[in-house]
Scaffold this motif. Structure first.
Motif, PDB file in Angstrom:
ATOM      1  N   ILE A 195       0.822  -1.190   0.121  1.00  0.00           N
ATOM      2  CA  ILE A 195      -0.091  -0.011  -0.083  1.00  0.00           C
ATOM      3  C   ILE A 195       1.081   1.151   0.076  1.00  0.00           C
ATOM      4  O   ILE A 195       2.030   1.311   0.560  1.00  0.00           O
ATOM      5  CB  ILE A 195      -0.987  -0.020   1.262  1.00  0.00           C
ATOM      6  CG1 ILE A 195      -1.936  -1.148   1.143  1.00  0.00           C
ATOM      7  CG2 ILE A 195      -1.505   1.262   1.414  1.00  0.00           C
ATOM      8  CD1 ILE A 195      -2.358  -1.356   2.472  1.00  0.00           C
ATOM      9  N   CYS A 196       0.499   2.148  -0.613  1.00  0.00           N
ATOM     10  CA  CYS A 196       1.285   3.425  -0.593  1.00  0.00           C
ATOM     11  C   CYS A 196       0.427   4.715  -1.096  1.00  0.00           C
ATOM     12  O   CYS A 196      -0.919   4.390  -1.494  1.00  0.00           O
ATOM     13  CB  CYS A 196       2.564   3.676  -1.636  1.00  0.00           C
ATOM     14  SG  CYS A 196       2.093   3.469  -3.406  1.00  0.00           S
ATOM     15  N   LYS A 197       0.685   5.793  -0.722  1.00  0.00           N
ATOM     16  CA  LYS A 197       0.002   7.105  -1.165  1.00  0.00           C
ATOM     17  C   LYS A 197       0.649   7.751  -1.878  1.00  0.00           C
ATOM     18  O   LYS A 197       2.100   7.889  -1.460  1.00  0.00           O
ATOM     19  CB  LYS A 197      -0.687   7.714  -0.077  1.00  0.00           C
ATOM     20  CG  LYS A 197      -1.343   6.949   1.235  1.00  0.00           C
ATOM     21  CD  LYS A 197      -2.881   6.751   0.748  1.00  0.00           C
ATOM     22  CE  LYS A 197      -3.604   6.050   1.697  1.00  0.00           C
ATOM     23  NZ  LYS A 197      -3.883   7.004   2.789  1.00  0.00           N
ATOM     24  N   ILE A 198       0.266   8.777  -2.872  1.00  0.00           N
ATOM     25  CA  ILE A 198       1.279   9.746  -3.603  1.00  0.00           C
ATOM     26  C   ILE A 198       0.826  11.144  -3.548  1.00  0.00           C
ATOM     27  O   ILE A 198      -0.378  11.233  -3.288  1.00  0.00           O
ATOM     28  CB  ILE A 198       1.303   9.207  -5.209  1.00  0.00           C
ATOM     29  CG1 ILE A 198       0.118   9.401  -6.037  1.00  0.00           C
ATOM     30  CG2 ILE A 198       1.987   7.893  -4.971  1.00  0.00           C
ATOM     31  CD1 ILE A 198       0.123   9.357  -7.142  1.00  0.00           C
ATOM     32  N   TYR A 199       1.755  11.947  -3.526  1.00  0.00           N
ATOM     33  CA  TYR A 199       1.418  13.451  -3.393  1.00  0.00           C
ATOM     34  C   TYR A 199       2.462  14.100  -4.676  1.00  0.00           C
ATOM     35  O   TYR A 199       3.753  14.582  -3.896  1.00  0.00           O
ATOM     36  CB  TYR A 199       1.731  13.977  -1.909  1.00  0.00           C
ATOM     37  CG  TYR A 199       0.353  13.548  -0.852  1.00  0.00           C
ATOM     38  CD1 TYR A 199      -0.522  14.239  -0.717  1.00  0.00           C
ATOM     39  CD2 TYR A 199       0.547  12.434  -0.345  1.00  0.00           C
ATOM     40  CE1 TYR A 199      -1.547  13.975  -0.034  1.00  0.00           C
ATOM     41  CE2 TYR A 199      -0.427  11.826   0.438  1.00  0.00           C
ATOM     42  CZ  TYR A 199      -1.507  12.748   0.806  1.00  0.00           C
ATOM     43  OH  TYR A 199      -2.616  12.344   1.495  1.00  0.00           O
ATOM     44  N   PRO A 200       2.249  14.145  -5.591  1.00  0.00           N
ATOM     45  CA  PRO A 200       3.018  14.924  -6.526  1.00  0.00           C
ATOM     46  C   PRO A 200       3.090  16.294  -6.176  1.00  0.00           C
ATOM     47  O   PRO A 200       2.212  16.857  -5.452  1.00  0.00           O
ATOM     48  CB  PRO A 200       2.416  14.607  -7.879  1.00  0.00           C
ATOM     49  CG  PRO A 200       1.552  13.613  -7.614  1.00  0.00           C
ATOM     50  CD  PRO A 200       1.066  13.553  -6.212  1.00  0.00           C
ATOM     51  N   GLU A 212       1.674  24.026   1.049  1.00  0.00           N
ATOM     52  CA  GLU A 212       0.377  23.610   0.384  1.00  0.00           C
ATOM     53  C   GLU A 212       0.419  21.972   0.612  1.00  0.00           C
ATOM     54  O   GLU A 212      -0.530  21.631   0.881  1.00  0.00           O
ATOM     55  CB  GLU A 212       0.366  24.206  -0.813  1.00  0.00           C
ATOM     56  CG  GLU A 212      -0.960  23.819  -1.490  1.00  0.00           C
ATOM     57  CD  GLU A 212      -1.275  24.270  -2.776  1.00  0.00           C
ATOM     58  OE1 GLU A 212      -2.156  23.815  -3.517  1.00  0.00           O
ATOM     59  OE2 GLU A 212      -0.617  25.326  -3.395  1.00  0.00           O
ATOM     60  N   GLN A 213       1.492  21.487   0.185  1.00  0.00           N
ATOM     61  CA  GLN A 213       1.245  20.042   0.145  1.00  0.00           C
ATOM     62  C   GLN A 213       1.209  19.483   1.767  1.00  0.00           C
ATOM     63  O   GLN A 213       0.658  18.479   2.056  1.00  0.00           O
ATOM     64  CB  GLN A 213       2.700  19.394  -0.523  1.00  0.00           C
ATOM     65  CG  GLN A 213       2.659  17.948  -0.553  1.00  0.00           C
ATOM     66  CD  GLN A 213       4.177  17.464  -1.007  1.00  0.00           C
ATOM     67  OE1 GLN A 213       4.978  17.853  -0.239  1.00  0.00           O
ATOM     68  NE2 GLN A 213       4.049  16.755  -2.199  1.00  0.00           N
ATOM     69  N   ILE A 214       2.070  19.938   2.534  1.00  0.00           N
ATOM     70  CA  ILE A 214       2.084  19.711   4.087  1.00  0.00           C
ATOM     71  C   ILE A 214       0.717  19.797   4.522  1.00  0.00           C
ATOM     72  O   ILE A 214       0.211  18.825   5.301  1.00  0.00           O
ATOM     73  CB  ILE A 214       2.960  20.408   4.774  1.00  0.00           C
ATOM     74  CG1 ILE A 214       4.588  19.941   4.322  1.00  0.00           C
ATOM     75  CG2 ILE A 214       2.879  20.046   6.247  1.00  0.00           C
ATOM     76  CD1 ILE A 214       5.653  20.984   4.878  1.00  0.00           C
ATOM     77  N   ASN A 215       0.091  20.796   4.261  1.00  0.00           N
ATOM     78  CA  ASN A 215      -1.100  21.013   4.891  1.00  0.00           C
ATOM     79  C   ASN A 215      -2.232  19.828   4.382  1.00  0.00           C
ATOM     80  O   ASN A 215      -3.254  19.304   5.069  1.00  0.00           O
ATOM     81  CB  ASN A 215      -1.963  22.284   4.431  1.00  0.00           C
ATOM     82  CG  ASN A 215      -1.235  23.538   5.198  1.00  0.00           C
ATOM     83  OD1 ASN A 215      -0.697  23.315   6.344  1.00  0.00           O
ATOM     84  ND2 ASN A 215      -1.164  24.607   4.559  1.00  0.00           N
ATOM     85  N   ASP A 216      -2.075  19.424   2.821  1.00  0.00           N
ATOM     86  CA  ASP A 216      -3.083  18.728   2.178  1.00  0.00           C
ATOM     87  C   ASP A 216      -2.619  17.195   2.956  1.00  0.00           C
ATOM     88  O   ASP A 216      -3.590  16.273   3.051  1.00  0.00           O
ATOM     89  CB  ASP A 216      -2.440  18.441   0.852  1.00  0.00           C
ATOM     90  CG  ASP A 216      -3.455  17.653   0.051  1.00  0.00           C
ATOM     91  OD1 ASP A 216      -4.630  17.111   0.510  1.00  0.00           O
ATOM     92  OD2 ASP A 216      -3.091  17.164  -1.198  1.00  0.00           O
ATOM     93  N   ILE A 217      -1.293  16.881   3.162  1.00  0.00           N
ATOM     94  CA  ILE A 217      -0.992  15.460   3.924  1.00  0.00           C
ATOM     95  C   ILE A 217      -1.695  15.470   5.321  1.00  0.00           C
ATOM     96  O   ILE A 217      -2.054  14.346   5.565  1.00  0.00           O
ATOM     97  CB  ILE A 217       0.573  15.328   3.805  1.00  0.00           C
ATOM     98  CG1 ILE A 217       1.221  15.275   2.353  1.00  0.00           C
ATOM     99  CG2 ILE A 217       0.926  14.308   4.785  1.00  0.00           C
ATOM    100  CD1 ILE A 217       2.725  15.061   2.232  1.00  0.00           C
ATOM    101  N   MET A 218      -1.376  16.448   5.843  1.00  0.00           N
ATOM    102  CA  MET A 218      -1.902  16.474   7.325  1.00  0.00           C
ATOM    103  C   MET A 218      -3.488  16.283   7.398  1.00  0.00           C
ATOM    104  O   MET A 218      -3.767  15.492   8.196  1.00  0.00           O
ATOM    105  CB  MET A 218      -1.592  17.684   8.123  1.00  0.00           C
ATOM    106  CG  MET A 218       0.005  17.790   8.587  1.00  0.00           C
ATOM    107  SD  MET A 218       0.549  16.581   9.250  1.00  0.00           S
ATOM    108  CE  MET A 218      -0.310  16.811  10.799  1.00  0.00           C
ATOM    109  N   GLU A 219      -4.042  17.024   6.679  1.00  0.00           N
ATOM    110  CA  GLU A 219      -5.606  16.837   6.402  1.00  0.00           C
ATOM    111  C   GLU A 219      -6.007  15.535   6.258  1.00  0.00           C
ATOM    112  O   GLU A 219      -6.997  15.025   7.003  1.00  0.00           O
ATOM    113  CB  GLU A 219      -6.047  18.058   5.672  1.00  0.00           C
ATOM    114  CG  GLU A 219      -7.718  18.177   5.637  1.00  0.00           C
ATOM    115  CD  GLU A 219      -8.122  19.380   4.835  1.00  0.00           C
ATOM    116  OE1 GLU A 219      -9.075  19.172   4.415  1.00  0.00           O
ATOM    117  OE2 GLU A 219      -7.194  20.093   4.422  1.00  0.00           O
ATOM    118  N   THR A 220      -5.304  14.796   5.302  1.00  0.00           N
ATOM    119  CA  THR A 220      -5.838  13.754   4.760  1.00  0.00           C
ATOM    120  C   THR A 220      -5.390  12.561   5.404  1.00  0.00           C
ATOM    121  O   THR A 220      -5.991  11.430   5.703  1.00  0.00           O
ATOM    122  CB  THR A 220      -5.372  13.542   3.095  1.00  0.00           C
ATOM    123  OG1 THR A 220      -5.741  14.610   2.254  1.00  0.00           O
ATOM    124  CG2 THR A 220      -5.637  12.350   2.521  1.00  0.00           C
TER     125      THR A 220
END
Length: 268
Positions: free
Chosen positions: A61-66, A77-85
């Motif tokens: 299993i993995c998750k991606i955040y380009p 912006e990406q960190i906020n997205d990761i923390m929220e998700t």
């Protein structure tokens, strides 16, 4: 051949930057193979999707955040997205980085600025952003910074790259001291040359790669050692061992080492 297994990785969410190829890709695959959930960050969405297919084909299993670039704004912006998700993150591996080999006289300031942004400032920003998250939980958490033996043993034509890695090693050592009373482990991984696409940019004419090819580390071996060390109290990983020995001698006898190993140091 993979040796041993780190059961504490199981079901842990671990961010890996620069995960689309090279060391980062192998670390992500190894985390997934050991039951962890790598959170993959890189600029190439296509390569991340290919890696996801490979991991899932092996029941991982993995998750991606380009991310478009490792600029401060994009990372925030990406960190906020990761923390929220994701809600809970257990580890961070700052692997993204690149090098350009040039003499100081020929060094391009744009290359230097980019190296510091990707190799240093991005890693510091990720570490600083996730630090409060790691410290609020009682369970073990881990920050791993992929640095370089160039931080300890600088050689000609690597002024910009060595300076960026020296800065990242300094940051790592300070962060470790500041968090020593917590359950967070901070590890630096100091590597010699690794057989990856790193040299496509760093060594465009291929001269250095050709000179050191027989000494190059395999990214799979590096990944195995890094993942086996996750959530343990490992201060540093130094590979290969003989290069770390050389860096110790260099700190003790710099003039002598530069004189004796001039031909080795000049391989770039």
């Amino acid at each position: 051949m993979k040796i041993g297994r780190n059961h504490s990785v199981n079901e842990k969410k671990i961010i890996v930057t620069g995960a689309s190829k090279g060391i980062g890709k192998e670390i992500a695959k190894e985390i997934a193979a050991q039951g962890g959930i790598p959170i993959l960050i890189a600029r190439s969405k296509e390569l991340l999707e290919e890696l996801t297919d490979e991991i899932e084909a092996n029941n991982g299993i993995c998750k991606i955040y380009p991310i478009e670039s490792f600029s401060r704004e994009a990372i925030e912006e990406q960190i906020n997205d990761i923390m929220e998700t994701e809600k809970r993150i257990h580890g961070l591996i700052n692997n993204a980085g690149f090098g350009v080999f040039d003499s100081v006289e020929d060094l391009d300031m744009q290359d230097l600025e980019e190296m510091f942004q990707v190799n240093v400032l991005a890693g510091i920003q990720y570490s600083k952003a996730f630090l409060p998250h790691f410290l609020q939980f009682k369970g073990k958490s881990h920050i791993v910074n992929i640095v370089s033996q160039a931080a300890k043993l600088p050689t000609p034509k690597s002024a910009g790259y060595a300076a960026s890695k020296h800065a990242m090693l300094g940051f790592t050592n300070v962060l470790r001291q500041e968090t020593r009373e917590s359950s967070l482990t901070v590890t630096s991984v100091n590597l010699g040359p690794v057989k990856t696409t790193f040299f496509d940019i760093a060594d465009k004419d291929g001269k250095y790669q050709q000179n050191v090819e027989k000494y190059m580390l395999r990214p799979e071996k590096v990944a195995s050692k890094v993942v086996r060390s996750l959530f343990t109290n490992r201060r540093e990983i130094n590979m290969p061992w003989w290069m770390e020995a050389g860096s110790i001698f260099y700190r003790l006898f710099p003039g002598l080492m530069e004189k004796m190993l001039k031909s080795q140091f000049d391989k770039k």
